[in-house]
Design a protein around this motif. Structure first.
Motif, short mmCIF file in Angstrom:
data_model
loop_
_atom_site.label_atom_id
_atom_site.label_comp_id
_atom_site.label_asym_id
_atom_site.label_seq_id
_atom_site.Cartn_x
_atom_site.Cartn_y
_atom_site.Cartn_z
N PRO A 62 0.81 -1.23 0.00
CA PRO A 62 0.00 0.00 0.00
C PRO A 62 0.83 1.27 0.00
N GLU A 63 2.04 1.20 0.59
CA GLU A 63 2.86 2.42 0.64
C GLU A 63 3.28 2.87 -0.75
N ARG A 64 3.19 1.97 -1.73
CA ARG A 64 3.47 2.30 -3.15
C ARG A 64 2.20 2.21 -3.97
N ARG A 65 1.06 2.23 -3.29
CA ARG A 65 -0.24 2.12 -3.97
C ARG A 65 -0.30 0.83 -4.79
N ASN A 66 0.37 -0.21 -4.24
CA ASN A 66 0.36 -1.55 -4.86
C ASN A 66 0.93 -1.54 -6.28
N CYS A 100 -4.57 -0.48 -7.34
CA CYS A 100 -3.24 -0.70 -7.90
C CYS A 100 -2.86 0.46 -8.82
N ALA A 101 -1.69 1.06 -8.56
CA ALA A 101 -1.23 2.22 -9.34
C ALA A 101 -0.44 1.80 -10.58
N GLY A 102 -0.58 0.54 -11.00
CA GLY A 102 0.08 0.12 -12.24
C GLY A 102 1.53 -0.26 -12.04
N ILE A 103 2.25 -0.27 -13.13
CA ILE A 103 3.65 -0.70 -13.08
C ILE A 103 4.43 0.23 -12.14
N ASP A 104 5.39 -0.34 -11.44
CA ASP A 104 6.25 0.48 -10.58
C ASP A 104 7.12 1.34 -11.50
N LEU A 105 6.85 2.64 -11.47
CA LEU A 105 7.50 3.54 -12.43
C LEU A 105 9.02 3.60 -12.24
N ARG A 106 9.49 3.14 -11.09
CA ARG A 106 10.95 3.12 -10.90
C ARG A 106 11.63 2.14 -11.85
N GLY A 125 -10.33 3.18 -4.94
CA GLY A 125 -9.28 4.10 -5.36
C GLY A 125 -8.85 3.86 -6.80
N HIS A 126 -7.56 4.07 -7.05
CA HIS A 126 -7.07 4.03 -8.42
C HIS A 126 -6.80 2.60 -8.91
N ALA A 127 -7.16 2.34 -10.13
CA ALA A 127 -6.73 1.13 -10.85
C ALA A 127 -6.19 1.64 -12.18
N GLY A 175 -3.39 1.47 -15.47
CA GLY A 175 -2.49 0.68 -16.31
C GLY A 175 -2.57 -0.80 -15.98
N ALA A 176 -1.43 -1.35 -15.52
CA ALA A 176 -1.38 -2.77 -15.18
C ALA A 176 -2.43 -3.14 -14.14
N GLY A 177 -2.79 -2.17 -13.29
CA GLY A 177 -3.82 -2.41 -12.28
C GLY A 177 -5.21 -2.46 -12.90
N MET A 218 -6.36 3.59 -18.45
CA MET A 218 -5.39 2.82 -19.23
C MET A 218 -4.30 3.80 -19.67
N ARG A 219 -3.30 3.98 -18.79
CA ARG A 219 -2.33 5.05 -18.98
C ARG A 219 -1.21 4.68 -19.96
N GLU A 220 -1.09 3.42 -20.32
CA GLU A 220 0.07 2.98 -21.10
C GLU A 220 0.38 3.86 -22.32
N PRO A 221 -0.63 4.16 -23.18
CA PRO A 221 -0.28 4.95 -24.36
C PRO A 221 0.31 6.32 -24.02
N1 ACO Z 1 5.23 3.32 -9.19
C1 ACO Z 1 6.04 3.58 -8.15
N2 ACO Z 1 5.66 4.25 -7.05
C2 ACO Z 1 4.38 4.68 -7.01
C3 ACO Z 1 3.48 4.44 -8.05
C4 ACO Z 1 3.96 3.73 -9.19
N3 ACO Z 1 3.16 3.42 -10.22
N4 ACO Z 1 2.30 4.99 -7.74
C5 ACO Z 1 2.45 5.54 -6.52
N5 ACO Z 1 3.71 5.36 -6.09
C6 ACO Z 1 4.28 5.81 -4.84
C7 ACO Z 1 4.53 7.31 -4.86
O1 ACO Z 1 5.76 7.62 -5.49
C8 ACO Z 1 4.50 7.63 -3.39
O2 ACO Z 1 5.75 7.27 -2.84
P1 ACO Z 1 6.42 8.23 -1.70
O3 ACO Z 1 5.49 8.17 -0.54
O4 ACO Z 1 7.75 7.58 -1.46
O5 ACO Z 1 6.51 9.60 -2.30
C9 ACO Z 1 3.47 6.66 -2.83
O6 ACO Z 1 3.35 5.62 -3.79
C10 ACO Z 1 2.11 7.28 -2.66
O7 ACO Z 1 1.76 7.87 -3.91
P2 ACO Z 1 1.05 9.30 -3.99
O8 ACO Z 1 1.20 9.80 -5.37
O9 ACO Z 1 1.56 10.19 -2.91
O10 ACO Z 1 -0.45 8.87 -3.64
P3 ACO Z 1 -1.79 9.52 -4.14
O11 ACO Z 1 -2.86 8.77 -3.46
O12 ACO Z 1 -1.75 11.00 -3.99
O13 ACO Z 1 -1.85 9.22 -5.73
C11 ACO Z 1 -1.78 7.82 -7.66
C12 ACO Z 1 -2.02 7.91 -6.16
C13 ACO Z 1 -2.87 8.64 -8.41
C14 ACO Z 1 -1.89 6.36 -8.02
C15 ACO Z 1 -0.43 8.42 -8.06
O14 ACO Z 1 0.55 7.89 -7.18
C16 ACO Z 1 0.01 8.10 -9.47
O15 ACO Z 1 -0.44 8.75 -10.41
N6 ACO Z 1 0.88 7.08 -9.64
C17 ACO Z 1 1.44 6.72 -10.93
C18 ACO Z 1 0.45 5.92 -11.75
C19 ACO Z 1 1.02 5.47 -13.08
O16 ACO Z 1 1.30 6.27 -13.97
N7 ACO Z 1 1.23 4.16 -13.26
C20 ACO Z 1 1.74 3.57 -14.46
C21 ACO Z 1 0.58 3.14 -15.36
S1 ACO Z 1 1.08 2.40 -16.89
C22 ACO Z 1 1.33 0.74 -16.53
O17 ACO Z 1 0.93 0.24 -15.51
C23 ACO Z 1 2.01 -0.15 -17.55
#
Ligand code: ACO
Length: 274
Positions: A41-45, A79-85, A133-135, A137-139, A159-162
């Motif tokens: 949850p600390e990474r929004r899964n 789930c916030a999708g792929i770990d952007l790191r 909450g958010h679902a 991309g991958a989520g 569906m954020r991938e594009p």
């Molecule tokens: N990858 C890595 N870390 C993430 C991700 C992610 N996808 N999403 C959230 N986190 C981390 C944040 O960096 C933050 O870390 P920190 O506390 O060390 O700063 C923590 O999770 C909480 O995130 P917040 O942004 O503070 O939470 P909030 O509830 O305000 O927003 C949201 C949630 C909308 C999901 C936002 O974090 C976000 O837009 N995340 C990126 C989503 C994304 O673009 N995913 C890729 C989709 S494409 C694919 O899946 C192939």
């Protein structure tokens, strides 16, 4: 793994629990219901290759008697999708470097990730995504991989991938087109816009939308209703429904006859009726 009716071998179960926990997942089995929880949850899964492999492993651990699989996310987001790191030079600590496009095995590695999603369509059980909450991309694709979706009223899909220069490649494009139709799927994916819970219900991306505090209860009610029908008939019916899209009417009518005959023959032969 926490198990209810039938416990796995304790040692093996302990190894499985540790493996899944390391991948950011938890699997519990209580009677006929398995629950998979994304537990970062600390990474929004946010999801990593380890989590996708773990999802496939979780699927292999679901016992044969399970009839409902619930997929949920811990914390405020499904789930916030792929770990952007993963797109950064540093990567995700503890994760092996991903293969680069063009390297041998790149496609095969995506197929392994997809395996974490594909098993959720198995006719043995009905899979339910419980989304708050958010679902993204991958989520979103994980929610799409489930047979049914129950949404909290704060849920949203994107569906954020594009927008990130990618195609959705975790098995979500087919269910999206099947559910919302091709024009709407094009619009949703190519704008990468966010769909709130009310619109998701209109688009048939949610079977039900409930107040966030009632999400677990709503999933429990649906689970109980699904368990109220005959198990063998439910499995055969899900398999039948899953074939309908690719069949002509005549082919589907034939499939109905075949399924009915097989179901009744198995029952006559003494197959258990739970
Ligand atoms: N990858 C890595 N870390 C993430 C991700 C992610 N996808 N999403 C959230 N986190 C981390 C944040 O960096 C933050 O870390 P920190 O506390 O060390 O700063 C923590 O999770 C909480 O995130 P917040 O942004 O503070 O939470 P909030 O509830 O305000 O927003 C949201 C949630 C909308 C999901 C936002 O974090 C976000 O837009 N995340 C990126 C989503 C994304 O673009 N995913 C890729 C989709 S494409 C694919 O899946 C192939």
């Amino acid at each position: 793994m926490t198990t209810g009716a039938s416990a796995a071998e304790p040692a093996a179960a302990g190894v499985a629990v540790a493996e899944l926990a390391a991948a950011g997942l938890a699997l519990t089995v209580q009677d006929a219901v398995a629950t998979i929880t994304l537990s970062r949850p600390e990474r929004r899964n946010a999801m990593t290759p380890s989590m996708w492999h773990g999802l496939a492993r979780a699927g292999s651990l679901v016992p044969g008697h399970v009839r409902v699989v619930v997929v949920r996310g811990a914390g405020p987001s499904f789930c916030a999708g792929i770990d952007l790191r993963m797109f950064s030079a540093e990567g995700v600590p503890g994760e092996a470097d991903s293969l680069r496009p063009g390297e041998p095995g790149f496609g095969a590695s995506i197929a392994e990730f997809q395996a974490g999603y594909l098993w959720l369509r198995d006719p043995r059980f009905v899979s339910i995504a419980a989304v708050q909450g958010h679902a993204i991309g991958a989520g979103f694709q994980l929610a799409l991989s489930c047979d049914l979706r129950i949404l909290a009223d704060d849920a949203s899909f994107c569906m954020r991938e594009p927008a990130l220069g990618l195609v959705p490649d975790l098995t979500g494009t087919k269910p999206l087109v099947d559910i919302v139709g091709l024009p709407r799927a094009i619009e949703l994916c190519l704008t990468a816009r966010t769909v709130g819970a009310a619109e998701a219900a209109q688009l048939r991306l949610a079977e039900l939308v409930v107040p966030a505090a009632e999400l677990d209860a709503a999933v429990g009610d649906l689970t109980a209703a699904l368990l109220s029908t005959d198990a063998a008939a439910a499995r055969a019916t899900k398999a039948l429904l899953g074939q309908a899209h690719g069949h002509t009417l005549e082919e589907q009518a034939a499939a109905e006859r075949t399924a009915q005959a097989a179901l009744l023959a198995a029952r006559a032969a003494g197959a258990p009726r739970p």
